[in-house]
Motif scaffolding. Structure first.
Motif, PDB file in Angstrom:
ATOM      1  N   ARG A   1      13.136 -90.927  16.964  1.00  0.00           N
ATOM      2  CA  ARG A   1      11.685 -91.024  17.126  1.00  0.00           C
ATOM      3  C   ARG A   1      11.173 -89.918  18.055  1.00  0.00           C
ATOM      4  O   ARG A   1      10.146 -89.299  17.778  1.00  0.00           O
ATOM      5  N   ILE A   2      11.890 -89.700  19.141  1.00  0.00           N
ATOM      6  CA  ILE A   2      11.463 -88.694  20.116  1.00  0.00           C
ATOM      7  C   ILE A   2      11.580 -87.285  19.536  1.00  0.00           C
ATOM      8  O   ILE A   2      10.641 -86.488  19.609  1.00  0.00           O
ATOM      9  N   ARG A   3      12.725 -86.996  18.949  1.00  0.00           N
ATOM     10  CA  ARG A   3      12.927 -85.649  18.396  1.00  0.00           C
ATOM     11  C   ARG A   3      11.938 -85.369  17.269  1.00  0.00           C
ATOM     12  O   ARG A   3      11.347 -84.280  17.196  1.00  0.00           O
ATOM     13  N   GLY A   4      11.728 -86.362  16.400  1.00  0.00           N
ATOM     14  CA  GLY A   4      10.782 -86.179  15.315  1.00  0.00           C
ATOM     15  C   GLY A   4       9.367 -85.959  15.821  1.00  0.00           C
ATOM     16  O   GLY A   4       8.632 -85.115  15.304  1.00  0.00           O
ATOM     17  N   GLY A   5       8.982 -86.709  16.845  1.00  0.00           N
ATOM     18  CA  GLY A   5       7.651 -86.554  17.417  1.00  0.00           C
ATOM     19  C   GLY A   5       7.443 -85.196  18.059  1.00  0.00           C
ATOM     20  O   GLY A   5       6.379 -84.578  17.904  1.00  0.00           O
ATOM     21  N   VAL A   6       8.457 -84.714  18.770  1.00  0.00           N
ATOM     22  CA  VAL A   6       8.362 -83.396  19.402  1.00  0.00           C
ATOM     23  C   VAL A   6       8.287 -82.295  18.355  1.00  0.00           C
ATOM     24  O   VAL A   6       7.474 -81.365  18.452  1.00  0.00           O
ATOM     25  N   GLU A   7       9.135 -82.385  17.324  1.00  0.00           N
ATOM     26  CA  GLU A   7       9.118 -81.357  16.281  1.00  0.00           C
ATOM     27  C   GLU A   7       7.780 -81.348  15.542  1.00  0.00           C
ATOM     28  O   GLU A   7       7.225 -80.280  15.246  1.00  0.00           O
ATOM     29  N   ALA A   8       7.248 -82.525  15.237  1.00  0.00           N
ATOM     30  CA  ALA A   8       5.956 -82.592  14.557  1.00  0.00           C
ATOM     31  C   ALA A   8       4.846 -82.019  15.425  1.00  0.00           C
ATOM     32  O   ALA A   8       3.937 -81.334  14.934  1.00  0.00           O
ATOM     33  N   THR A   9       4.932 -82.262  16.711  1.00  0.00           N
ATOM     34  CA  THR A   9       3.928 -81.760  17.643  1.00  0.00           C
ATOM     35  C   THR A   9       3.972 -80.237  17.728  1.00  0.00           C
ATOM     36  O   THR A   9       2.925 -79.567  17.679  1.00  0.00           O
ATOM     37  N   PHE A  10       5.163 -79.682  17.833  1.00  0.00           N
ATOM     38  CA  PHE A  10       5.267 -78.228  17.913  1.00  0.00           C
ATOM     39  C   PHE A  10       4.801 -77.566  16.622  1.00  0.00           C
ATOM     40  O   PHE A  10       4.189 -76.501  16.653  1.00  0.00           O
ATOM     41  N   ALA A  11       5.089 -78.199  15.511  1.00  0.00           N
ATOM     42  CA  ALA A  11       4.638 -77.641  14.238  1.00  0.00           C
ATOM     43  C   ALA A  11       3.115 -77.617  14.154  1.00  0.00           C
ATOM     44  O   ALA A  11       2.534 -76.725  13.525  1.00  0.00           O
ATOM     45  N   ALA A  12       2.471 -78.571  14.819  1.00  0.00           N
ATOM     46  CA  ALA A  12       1.010 -78.690  14.715  1.00  0.00           C
ATOM     47  C   ALA A  12       0.263 -77.925  15.789  1.00  0.00           C
ATOM     48  O   ALA A  12      -0.772 -77.311  15.513  1.00  0.00           O
ATOM     49  N   VAL A  13       0.757 -77.958  17.043  1.00  0.00           N
ATOM     50  CA  VAL A  13       0.000 -77.346  18.144  1.00  0.00           C
ATOM     51  C   VAL A  13       0.769 -76.261  18.886  1.00  0.00           C
ATOM     52  O   VAL A  13       0.206 -75.578  19.741  1.00  0.00           O
ATOM     53  N   GLY A  14       2.060 -76.135  18.615  1.00  0.00           N
ATOM     54  CA  GLY A  14       2.828 -75.025  19.172  1.00  0.00           C
ATOM     55  C   GLY A  14       3.132 -75.103  20.645  1.00  0.00           C
ATOM     56  O   GLY A  14       3.503 -74.089  21.253  1.00  0.00           O
ATOM     57  N   GLN A  15       3.030 -76.291  21.243  1.00  0.00           N
ATOM     58  CA  GLN A  15       3.352 -76.416  22.655  1.00  0.00           C
ATOM     59  C   GLN A  15       3.698 -77.862  22.982  1.00  0.00           C
ATOM     60  O   GLN A  15       3.478 -78.769  22.171  1.00  0.00           O
ATOM     61  N   ASN A  16       4.249 -78.058  24.177  1.00  0.00           N
ATOM     62  CA  ASN A  16       4.622 -79.397  24.625  1.00  0.00           C
ATOM     63  C   ASN A  16       3.404 -80.127  25.182  1.00  0.00           C
ATOM     64  O   ASN A  16       2.907 -79.790  26.247  1.00  0.00           O
ATOM     65  N   THR A  17       2.926 -81.093  24.447  1.00  0.00           N
ATOM     66  CA  THR A  17       1.811 -81.903  24.920  1.00  0.00           C
ATOM     67  C   THR A  17       2.191 -83.366  25.137  1.00  0.00           C
ATOM     68  O   THR A  17       1.423 -84.115  25.739  1.00  0.00           O
ATOM     69  N   ASN A  18       3.380 -83.777  24.650  1.00  0.00           N
ATOM     70  CA  ASN A  18       3.647 -85.214  24.659  1.00  0.00           C
ATOM     71  C   ASN A  18       5.105 -85.625  24.822  1.00  0.00           C
ATOM     72  O   ASN A  18       5.462 -86.763  24.482  1.00  0.00           O
ATOM     73  N   LEU A  19       5.971 -84.758  25.346  1.00  0.00           N
ATOM     74  CA  LEU A  19       7.370 -85.157  25.514  1.00  0.00           C
ATOM     75  C   LEU A  19       7.481 -86.408  26.376  1.00  0.00           C
ATOM     76  O   LEU A  19       8.177 -87.365  26.013  1.00  0.00           O
ATOM     77  N   GLY A  20       6.815 -86.409  27.527  1.00  0.00           N
ATOM     78  CA  GLY A  20       6.901 -87.567  28.411  1.00  0.00           C
ATOM     79  C   GLY A  20       6.370 -88.827  27.753  1.00  0.00           C
ATOM     80  O   GLY A  20       6.935 -89.914  27.912  1.00  0.00           O
TER      81      GLY A  20
END
Length: 291
Positions: free
Chosen positions: A69-88
């Protein structure tokens, strides 16, 4: 908890509640962080809205393990916005989402999730952390997640890595202490705000301030040192002492917001815990449980 044993929630409900928690946190004025009242740290709220949208399905994937869940969420986020906005946010919300699928009291399900990590969880979480590359991550003497690991090679146990990081990172500590801050700081602050008659977004601001003034922020500690983090916690307590959120004190909060942002200080961990508090509260309500 309620007397009846609550059943698990469907994925669509979990995704909706996660997305709603992320958006509610953005609507609240949170000094030093990104919110609808003011951008900051070269980020804008639109990036976080998009991040919530694209990561929700991964976060709520039926039957998925926490790491996936975490890895998928991070990868989807980077694909969409190109930066870390929600790892925590994902690190805190993924165990809650997995627990929400189970029957029985949510706290029991959460404890089971936190003691049931396997190698795939560790590999996926470490990969997500390396991908997000959060500010001030630094290096660890043992279980250093900043080092790449072969997909089929040995990997440190996730709980061992979180235990190693716990003294310097409150999100890692949550994995070891059963998410105690959510139950000891976040949910009580939210309940008190509601008892006082506050409505969103001020109930959310109350939660954020409880974390900001109650514990040193790990994001500030990683980037500026633990002494600076403690100084910010103490300063926030002094500056905001006696503040009455019922009066909607926008200017007073924005004044401190500017102070923090001009100094490059972002209490991001406090914001992450605020989202997780709202998510946990919503999950409990949807399952017919009380906090």
């Amino acid at each position: 908890m309620s007397a009846a044993a609550p059943g698990g929630l469907p994925a669509a409900t979990v995704a909706d509640l996660y997305r709603a928690a992320c958006l509610a946190e953005l609507d609240a004025l949170k000094p030093g962080n990104v919110h609808t009242y003011a951008p900051g740290h070269r980020m804008v709220t639109a990036d976080f809205v998009t991040s919530a949208d694209v990561s929700a399905a991964c976060l709520a994937e039926p039957g998925a393990r926490v790491g996936r869940r975490i890895r998928g969420g991070v990868e989807a986020t980077f694909a969409a916005v190109g930066q870390n906005t929600n790892l925590g946010i994902l690190l805190l919300c993924a165990p809650l989402a997995r627990a929400a699928e189970a029957s029985g009291p949510l706290t029991e399900a959460l404890n089971a999730v936190l003691t049931d990590f396997d190698v795939s969880d560790a590999r996926d979480v470490f990969a997500a952390i390396r991908r997000a590359n959060p500010g001030g991550l630094g290096r660890a003497a043992r279980h250093d997640v900043s080092q790449a690991m072969p997909e089929d090679g040995p990997v440190p146990p996730l709980r061992a890595a979180m235990t190693e990081a716990a003294p310097r990172d409150r999100i890692a500590r949550a994995y070891i202490d059963g998410f105690r801050d959510l139950f000891a700081i976040g949910l009580p602050a939210l309940a008190e705000a509601r008892t006082r008659g506050l409505a969103p977004p001020w109930t959310t601001t109350a939660v954020h301030l409880a974390y900001l003034t109650g514990v040193p922020d790990s994001h500030i500690a990683r980037k500026h040192g633990p002494e600076r983090a403690e100084a910010v916690r103490a300063e926030a307590g002094e500056r905001l002492s006696g503040i009455d959120l019922a009066t909607a004190p926008v200017e007073r909060l924005l004044d401190y917001d500017r102070v923090l942002k001009e100094a490059g200080l972002n209490p991001g961990t406090s914001a992450d815990f605020t989202v997780a508090t709202l998510f946990l509260d919503a999950l409990l309500a949807a399952r017919g449980e009380t906090s």
